[in-house]
Design an enzyme around this catalytic site. Structure first.
Site, short mmCIF file in Angstrom:
data_model
loop_
_atom_site.label_atom_id
_atom_site.label_comp_id
_atom_site.label_asym_id
_atom_site.label_seq_id
_atom_site.Cartn_x
_atom_site.Cartn_y
_atom_site.Cartn_z
CG LEU A 36 -1.31 -9.50 18.08
CD1 LEU A 36 -0.34 -10.07 17.05
CD2 LEU A 36 -2.74 -9.85 17.73
CG HIS A 40 -4.53 -12.50 19.50
ND1 HIS A 40 -4.40 -11.63 20.54
CD2 HIS A 40 -5.73 -12.22 18.92
CE1 HIS A 40 -5.47 -10.84 20.60
NE2 HIS A 40 -6.30 -11.18 19.63
CD GLN A 64 -15.25 -5.46 15.90
OE1 GLN A 64 -14.84 -5.74 14.78
NE2 GLN A 64 -15.11 -6.29 16.92
CG LEU A 188 -4.65 -15.42 27.88
CD1 LEU A 188 -3.36 -15.47 27.08
CD2 LEU A 188 -4.37 -14.87 29.26
NE ARG A 191 -13.17 -5.76 25.17
CZ ARG A 191 -14.07 -4.84 24.90
NH1 ARG A 191 -14.54 -4.10 25.86
NH2 ARG A 191 -14.50 -4.66 23.69
O1 PAF Z 1 -12.46 -10.88 17.54
C1 PAF Z 1 -11.95 -9.81 17.12
O2 PAF Z 1 -10.84 -9.43 17.48
C2 PAF Z 1 -12.72 -8.96 16.12
O3 PAF Z 1 -14.08 -8.98 16.39
C3 PAF Z 1 -12.43 -9.35 14.67
C4 PAF Z 1 -12.93 -10.77 14.34
C5 PAF Z 1 -10.95 -9.25 14.38
C6 PAF Z 1 -13.17 -8.40 13.72
O4 PAF Z 1 -12.76 -7.08 13.92
#
Ligand code: PAF
Length: 281
Positions: A36, A40, A64, A188, A191
């Protein structure tokens, strides 16, 4: 320091939230993959303002990632994440293992994303957005939020999640939140933790290109603007993956200007893949 209450079991969290919902509480939800940062936190603070209870999920979603090295290298910083959320009111954290999000009796079926997943990120990361909608769908089933908060930094993700919500008629409002940037303009991102100071400086070319194209686009057609943006970007040190100027809803490449046209860029700084975007007119 009061660390937030943390759930790892989906049914425990679900039960707690059901009870709150019955007593009239509005539930806000911020899905994250952890690591975070201030971006966030912006989403969380907005969710706190607009809801009675705020759930933050921290789950590095394997479905993903289409690159196992990227998945392996994705930063996992749970203790720091919890510290960042310490002392915030209304907040609970959901930190599940995979089986809690993807149970055996998972009813999710791949969704037709109307081509939104076939451009830009979708071209370079096949299957990525099916993984995103799958996890977001399943998390929505657990949390059943009234409002869910997503950053504009992942513009294509946001467009696809809005599409899923409409298509599946889910009862949740999607709230879009502005991209938080460093003073250099660098967006931000979790990564960024993998970038050296020098690489961070090099990576400001993403923002400079977006600002440049926002300024000069009025005198150019979208295709001319794209070429100008690519040539500006290539003066920097990053390796461009794509740069597109697209319709804000369909994400199709524009051949004439439309309000809300978005310029989206993906590029590599060394091994680190960065994305950014800006509404340019
Ligand atoms: O944006 C992200 O961090 C991710 O793609 C999410 C929405 C938490 C889904 O894993």
């Amino acid at each position: 320091m009061n660390l937030p209450l943390t759930f790892s079991c989906a049914s425990d969290l679900h039960k707690k939230l059901e009870a709150e919902r019955i007593s009239g509480n509005r539930i806000g939800f911020v899905p994250t993959m952890g690591a975070l940062h201030r971006g966030h936190l912006d989403l969380v603070l907005r969710a706190i303002e607009e809801n009675d209870r705020v759930v933050i999920s921290i789950f590095v979603n394997p479905t993903q990632f289409n690159n196992s090295i990227d998945l392996e290298k994705y930063p996992r910083t749970l203790d720091k994440d919890l510290q960042l959320l310490a002392d915030l009111p209304k907040v609970v954290v959901f930190h599940p293992v995979k089986d809690e999000v993807y149970p055996e009796e998972d009813k999710f079926q791949p969704i037709d994303l109307n081509g939104l997943d076939e451009v830009m990120e979708g071209t370079y990361r096949p299957g990525h957005f099916q993984g995103v909608v799958h996890v977001v769908h399943n998390l929505f089933q657990i949390v059943k939020p009234d409002n869910a908060y997503f950053g504009l930094k992942d513009y294509q993700q946001l467009a696809i999640i809005k599409w899923m919500v409409k298509k599946l008629d889910l009862r949740v409002s999607i709230v879009e939140c502005e991209t938080r940037r460093e003073s250099s303009g660098l967006a931000l991102s979790s990564r960024n933790l993998r970038l050296s100071d020098k690489e961070k400086e090099d990576s400001t070319i993403l923002y400079s290109t977006l600002k440049h194209i926002q300024t000069v686009c009025k005198n150019l057609s979208p295709s001319e603007a794209k070429l100008e943006a690519i040539s500006f970007f290539n003066r920097g040190k990053l390796e461009l993956e794509y740069l597109e100027i697209v319709d804000p809803v369909t994400l199709k490449e524009l051949d004439s200007w439309k309000d809300g046209a978005v310029c989206c860029i993906a590029a590599y700084c060394g091994e680190v893949r960065l994305i950014d975007n800006m509404i340019i007119c």
